[in-house]
Design an enzyme around this catalytic site. Sequence first.
Site, PDB file in Angstrom:
ATOM      1  N   HIS A   1      -8.411  -4.466  -0.668  1.00  0.00           N
ATOM      2  CA  HIS A   1      -7.089  -3.853  -0.446  1.00  0.00           C
ATOM      3  C   HIS A   1      -6.212  -4.677   0.506  1.00  0.00           C
ATOM      4  O   HIS A   1      -5.020  -4.424   0.618  1.00  0.00           O
ATOM      5  CB  HIS A   1      -7.295  -2.431   0.108  1.00  0.00           C
ATOM      6  CG  HIS A   1      -6.057  -1.594   0.068  1.00  0.00           C
ATOM      7  ND1 HIS A   1      -5.385  -1.299  -1.105  1.00  0.00           N
ATOM      8  CD2 HIS A   1      -5.344  -0.983   1.060  1.00  0.00           C
ATOM      9  CE1 HIS A   1      -4.334  -0.549  -0.829  1.00  0.00           C
ATOM     10  NE2 HIS A   1      -4.272  -0.348   0.471  1.00  0.00           N
ATOM     11  N   ASP A   4     -10.337  -4.017  -5.101  1.00  0.00           N
ATOM     12  CA  ASP A   4      -9.632  -3.056  -4.258  1.00  0.00           C
ATOM     13  C   ASP A   4     -10.173  -1.655  -4.564  1.00  0.00           C
ATOM     14  O   ASP A   4      -9.983  -1.142  -5.671  1.00  0.00           O
ATOM     15  CB  ASP A   4      -8.119  -3.140  -4.565  1.00  0.00           C
ATOM     16  CG  ASP A   4      -7.268  -2.316  -3.599  1.00  0.00           C
ATOM     17  OD1 ASP A   4      -7.796  -1.331  -3.052  1.00  0.00           O
ATOM     18  OD2 ASP A   4      -6.095  -2.662  -3.420  1.00  0.00           O
ATOM     19  N   SER A  23       0.829  -1.209   0.000  1.00  0.00           N
ATOM     20  CA  SER A  23       0.000   0.000   0.000  1.00  0.00           C
ATOM     21  C   SER A  23       0.871   1.269   0.000  1.00  0.00           C
ATOM     22  O   SER A  23       1.614   1.477  -0.959  1.00  0.00           O
ATOM     23  CB  SER A  23      -0.950  -0.078   1.205  1.00  0.00           C
ATOM     24  OG  SER A  23      -1.908   0.937   1.153  1.00  0.00           O
TER      25      SER A  23
HETATM   26  C1  MLT Z   1      -1.430   6.042  -0.144  1.00  0.00           C
HETATM   27  O1  MLT Z   1      -1.805   7.051   0.402  1.00  0.00           O
HETATM   28  O2  MLT Z   1      -0.246   5.745  -0.335  1.00  0.00           O
HETATM   29  C2  MLT Z   1      -2.502   5.122  -0.626  1.00  0.00           C
HETATM   30  O3  MLT Z   1      -3.738   5.736  -0.557  1.00  0.00           O
HETATM   31  C3  MLT Z   1      -2.516   3.837   0.124  1.00  0.00           C
HETATM   32  C4  MLT Z   1      -2.789   4.045   1.561  1.00  0.00           C
HETATM   33  O4  MLT Z   1      -1.865   4.239   2.309  1.00  0.00           O
HETATM   34  O5  MLT Z   1      -3.959   4.015   1.961  1.00  0.00           O
END
Ligand code: MLT
Length: 203
Positions: free
Chosen positions: A185, A154, A104
């Site tokens: 996700h 996701d 992520s």
């Molecule tokens: C981010 O901000 O890098 C993406 O939205 C993934 C997350 O951290 O939720």
Amino acid sequence: MSDEAYFSKGIDSKAPVLLLLHGTGGTETDLLPLAKEISPDSSVLSVRGNVLENGMPRFFRRLAEGVFDEEDLLLRTEELHAFLDEAAGQYEFDRGNVVAVGYSNGANIAGSLLFHCEGSLRGAVLHHPMVPRRGVQLPDLSAVPCFIGAGRNDPICTVAETEELIELLESAGAPVTAHWTAQGHQLTYPEVQAAAAWFKQVF
Ligand code: MLT
């Protein structure tokens, strides 16, 4: 970079050093089980993001969900790149043999390293990544194999955005292996197993 970093020397000094990069709200210990699964004999460098969002560590600021603060992203990317140079000296590992494993937000900063810092990574395992930046020329990534784990459901990393990322990486020459699941996700064990199988085949 964060003061919070963890390094463990592996028994195989030739195996890629795994750089672990957690998701929003995580810490440097979150992905340690992934390292064991992917390459148990590797050295491991795991860092905690030094940006706090409501107390949750991240690797760069965002303006809203999925909307990145581009200036901060670039700054933090350079910072992480410099931290890797420094850590290689301090922990005596091969700077040219670092493979990122990110989830992520951690996958997004790893993606940003690929986009902006040529030679910083030898490869990357990106679990649920987004496109870190648009409209820039990517370096030659033909020697930088990438694994992308993605979920068809996701809501954060959509199918369209994942496909866009794959196309951008492939246009820069990167050999990309995409592993799709029907999940959202979250990071699931079968996805980690797929990344581990890919890693063993590629490195
Ligand atoms: C981010 O901000 O890098 C993406 O939205 C993934 C997350 O951290 O939720």
